[in-house]
Scaffold this motif. Sequence first.
Motif, PDB file in Angstrom:
ATOM      1  N   ALA A 118      28.956 -32.031 -66.342  1.00 32.74           N
ATOM      2  CA  ALA A 118      28.212 -31.682 -65.522  1.00 32.74           C
ATOM      3  C   ALA A 118      26.849 -30.180 -65.998  1.00 32.74           C
ATOM      4  O   ALA A 118      27.172 -29.194 -67.032  1.00 32.74           O
ATOM      5  N   GLY A 119      25.884 -30.581 -65.591  1.00 32.81           N
ATOM      6  CA  GLY A 119      24.849 -29.636 -66.438  1.00 32.81           C
ATOM      7  C   GLY A 119      24.663 -28.265 -64.603  1.00 32.81           C
ATOM      8  O   GLY A 119      23.899 -27.369 -64.526  1.00 32.81           O
ATOM      9  N   TRP A 120      25.101 -29.154 -63.585  1.00 32.80           N
ATOM     10  CA  TRP A 120      24.602 -28.285 -62.523  1.00 32.80           C
ATOM     11  C   TRP A 120      25.090 -29.034 -61.095  1.00 32.80           C
ATOM     12  O   TRP A 120      25.473 -29.461 -61.275  1.00 32.80           O
ATOM     13  N   VAL A 121      25.462 -28.326 -59.975  1.00 31.13           N
ATOM     14  CA  VAL A 121      25.900 -28.148 -58.727  1.00 31.13           C
ATOM     15  C   VAL A 121      24.462 -28.240 -57.964  1.00 31.13           C
ATOM     16  O   VAL A 121      23.637 -27.779 -57.652  1.00 31.13           O
ATOM     17  N   LEU A 122      25.249 -29.351 -57.204  1.00 34.62           N
ATOM     18  CA  LEU A 122      23.294 -28.971 -55.955  1.00 34.62           C
ATOM     19  C   LEU A 122      24.896 -28.896 -54.577  1.00 34.62           C
ATOM     20  O   LEU A 122      25.383 -30.060 -54.079  1.00 34.62           O
ATOM     21  N   ASN A 123      23.953 -28.585 -54.082  1.00 34.35           N
ATOM     22  CA  ASN A 123      25.218 -27.935 -52.495  1.00 34.35           C
ATOM     23  C   ASN A 123      23.842 -28.033 -51.300  1.00 34.35           C
ATOM     24  O   ASN A 123      23.138 -27.738 -51.286  1.00 34.35           O
ATOM     25  N   ILE A 124      24.515 -29.351 -50.938  1.00 31.64           N
ATOM     26  CA  ILE A 124      22.982 -29.058 -49.424  1.00 31.64           C
ATOM     27  C   ILE A 124      24.237 -28.633 -47.831  1.00 31.64           C
ATOM     28  O   ILE A 124      24.957 -29.067 -47.903  1.00 31.64           O
ATOM     29  N   THR A 125      23.876 -27.273 -47.311  1.00 35.47           N
ATOM     30  CA  THR A 125      24.428 -26.529 -46.950  1.00 35.47           C
ATOM     31  C   THR A 125      23.764 -25.723 -45.584  1.00 35.47           C
ATOM     32  O   THR A 125      22.692 -25.342 -44.961  1.00 35.47           O
ATOM     33  N   ALA A 126      24.264 -27.593 -44.882  1.00 39.37           N
ATOM     34  CA  ALA A 126      23.913 -26.538 -43.474  1.00 39.37           C
ATOM     35  C   ALA A 126      24.491 -25.457 -42.675  1.00 39.37           C
ATOM     36  O   ALA A 126      26.292 -25.852 -42.789  1.00 39.37           O
ATOM     37  N   SER A 127      24.160 -24.523 -42.314  1.00 37.27           N
ATOM     38  CA  SER A 127      24.805 -23.608 -41.135  1.00 37.27           C
ATOM     39  C   SER A 127      24.006 -23.244 -40.203  1.00 37.27           C
ATOM     40  O   SER A 127      22.715 -23.130 -40.084  1.00 37.27           O
ATOM     41  N   TRP A 128      25.438 -23.367 -39.147  1.00 34.90           N
ATOM     42  CA  TRP A 128      24.132 -22.624 -37.372  1.00 34.90           C
ATOM     43  C   TRP A 128      25.086 -22.169 -36.711  1.00 34.90           C
ATOM     44  O   TRP A 128      26.250 -21.892 -37.183  1.00 34.90           O
ATOM     45  N   GLU A 129      25.166 -21.598 -35.635  1.00 34.17           N
ATOM     46  CA  GLU A 129      25.806 -21.283 -34.876  1.00 34.17           C
ATOM     47  C   GLU A 129      25.993 -22.251 -33.896  1.00 34.17           C
ATOM     48  O   GLU A 129      27.451 -21.156 -33.299  1.00 34.17           O
ATOM     49  N   GLU A 130      25.475 -22.444 -33.414  1.00 29.00           N
ATOM     50  CA  GLU A 130      26.282 -23.063 -32.120  1.00 29.00           C
ATOM     51  C   GLU A 130      26.947 -24.469 -31.852  1.00 29.00           C
ATOM     52  O   GLU A 130      26.690 -25.648 -32.670  1.00 29.00           O
ATOM     53  N   ALA A 131      27.867 -24.675 -31.315  1.00 28.47           N
ATOM     54  CA  ALA A 131      28.864 -26.248 -31.288  1.00 28.47           C
ATOM     55  C   ALA A 131      27.943 -27.056 -30.586  1.00 28.47           C
ATOM     56  O   ALA A 131      28.108 -28.152 -31.337  1.00 28.47           O
ATOM     57  N   GLY A 132      27.134 -26.649 -29.754  1.00 24.95           N
ATOM     58  CA  GLY A 132      26.249 -27.922 -29.810  1.00 24.95           C
ATOM     59  C   GLY A 132      25.233 -28.413 -30.355  1.00 24.95           C
ATOM     60  O   GLY A 132      24.273 -29.378 -30.223  1.00 24.95           O
ATOM     61  N   GLN A 133      25.507 -27.555 -31.927  1.00 23.47           N
ATOM     62  CA  GLN A 133      23.836 -27.746 -32.335  1.00 23.47           C
ATOM     63  C   GLN A 133      24.896 -28.771 -33.667  1.00 23.47           C
ATOM     64  O   GLN A 133      24.034 -29.306 -34.772  1.00 23.47           O
ATOM     65  N   ASP A 134      25.611 -29.097 -33.505  1.00 27.45           N
ATOM     66  CA  ASP A 134      26.554 -30.061 -34.598  1.00 27.45           C
ATOM     67  C   ASP A 134      26.312 -30.764 -35.541  1.00 27.45           C
ATOM     68  O   ASP A 134      25.672 -31.043 -36.644  1.00 27.45           O
TER      69      ASP A 134
END
Length: 468
Positions: free
Chosen positions: A381-397
């Motif tokens: 491994a040379g790098w870590v790619l992290n696609i991080t989804a983060s939100w507040e409301e359950a309706g937006q899951d």
Amino acid sequence: MDRNVFTVDATLVDQLRSGVRGGVLLPGQSDYDEARSVWNAMIDRRPAIIARCLGSSDVLACVNFAREHGITLSIRGGGHNISGLAVCNDGLMLDMSLMRGVWVDPSARTARVQAGCLLGDVDRETQMHGLAAVLGFVSTTGIAGLTLGGGFGYLTRRFGWSCDNVLSMDLVTADGRAVHASEDVANDVFWGLRGGGGNFGVVTSFEYKLYPVGPEVTAGAIAWRAEAAPDVLEMYRAVTAQAPPELTCAALLRRAPPAPWLPKHVHGQPIITLVVCHTGPVAEAQKELARIKAFGSPLGDVVQRRSYVSQQSLIDGTQPKGRRYYWKSEFLPRLDPGLLAMCIEHSERIVSPHSAIVLFPVEGALNRLPADYSAVGNRSAGWVLNITASWEEAGQDETNIQWARAAWGEMHRFSTGGTYVNFLTEEEGDERIHAAYGANYGRLVELKRKWDPGNLFRMNKNIPSEGS
Ligand SMILES: Cc1cc2nc3c(=O)[nH]c(=O)nc-3n(C[C@H](O)[C@H](O)[C@H](O)COP(=O)(O)OP(=O)(O)OC[C@H]3O[C@@H](n4cnc5c(N)ncnc54)[C@H](O)[C@@H]3O)c2cc1C
């Protein structure tokens, strides 16, 4: 009794209570809901009983109790795992969060750290002596889960995975023994614990190797408008290709948070940020960072001399407990220009102002050890790619999860083929666990057969004793 459905029986509860110095919590009691809540609000599990351990004998009592009564057992360190593996439904949650002692031996440059510590606890005690352990980027993360799954942060390029820098561990095994594991004793399980997660026992303390770092470093963050992202990423690729191991520079594509160092009018607008930390001498740091600081027209620049402790918590505010989170992640061999173009493209489609695409460099010391040096592997491994989804409301899951999945769907072809076990989400099972361990998987199955044949420790990214 059914292993998964444990109805609280008053006699059993009394039996456990008498063996646990830190006490137990039951549903309905004050503190129960706080104790069962974890960083990711997507996780809402209800243990039948929570045992608050104060020492190894409390841990031993819980392990014996769960095994003897066939009860599902989960172990809570810092509670930061994206899959919420610290908490079980209907079983016994062994809560380590009161065990936060740190003992530093400055002359030996080691620290013995209890397993309920957060990263910030260790930095606070070790920095008193100008020393640091190899830990992660967010100070509220638990050291136990992080180290048992590998662990990387600002010092990884110099010194390897966090678990490469563990000298010994104390654990309680599935059959109720207290074992000290190191290169010299119980070295088979010591190998497995360094990457294999909580599959083989409950670790009660870690002994870390420490390095002279800080108390001041040259570090901080610098941001540009998203329109500059192609040029910034090209500069980033060139700078990091030649960066000494003392320099770690992560790239984040996201919308601007309401941070005081960024002008108000860009809050909520797309930006690209480099989070930088140089742990070498000041003159060298200034030379290395000059190109970054002089590049284009930054919106804000707080790369400066600062305490190592402040750098270790610089991005804490972007990752608060209680939001909803979903990640997709891969190890990358290098920064391919095609991948960088996709980072820009998918960051333009971000749905929530809290989401980000993040690139962390890890290349350096960890690549120089053999693939089977410890269970974590991933030495290419040379790098870590992290696609991080983060939100507040359950309706937006749904929309947020779909954004992360779509981005990963196009980007995972740039992977080494390996992924980071500590970043796997709830639904990522056998196939992804195999990808996380690669050729080390078979040896982990052998260890599971020896150390936990009944799979008492299964609230983790599980290595079943029969393999899969
Ligand atoms: C905001 C954020 C930032 C992060 N940054 C980084 C980073 O910079 N670098 C990095 O490498 N990782 C990072 N991570 C990932 C992190 O390593 C994992 O989430 C890790 O699982 C967290 O450990 P914890 O103790 O807080 O987790 P918990 O949720 O408490 O536990 C995670 C797993 O470990 C097991 N476990 C916990 N304690 C013990 C124990 N004492 N004995 C045996 N098993 C145990 C649990 O049963 C569970 O399976 C980050 C995570 C978050 C949420």
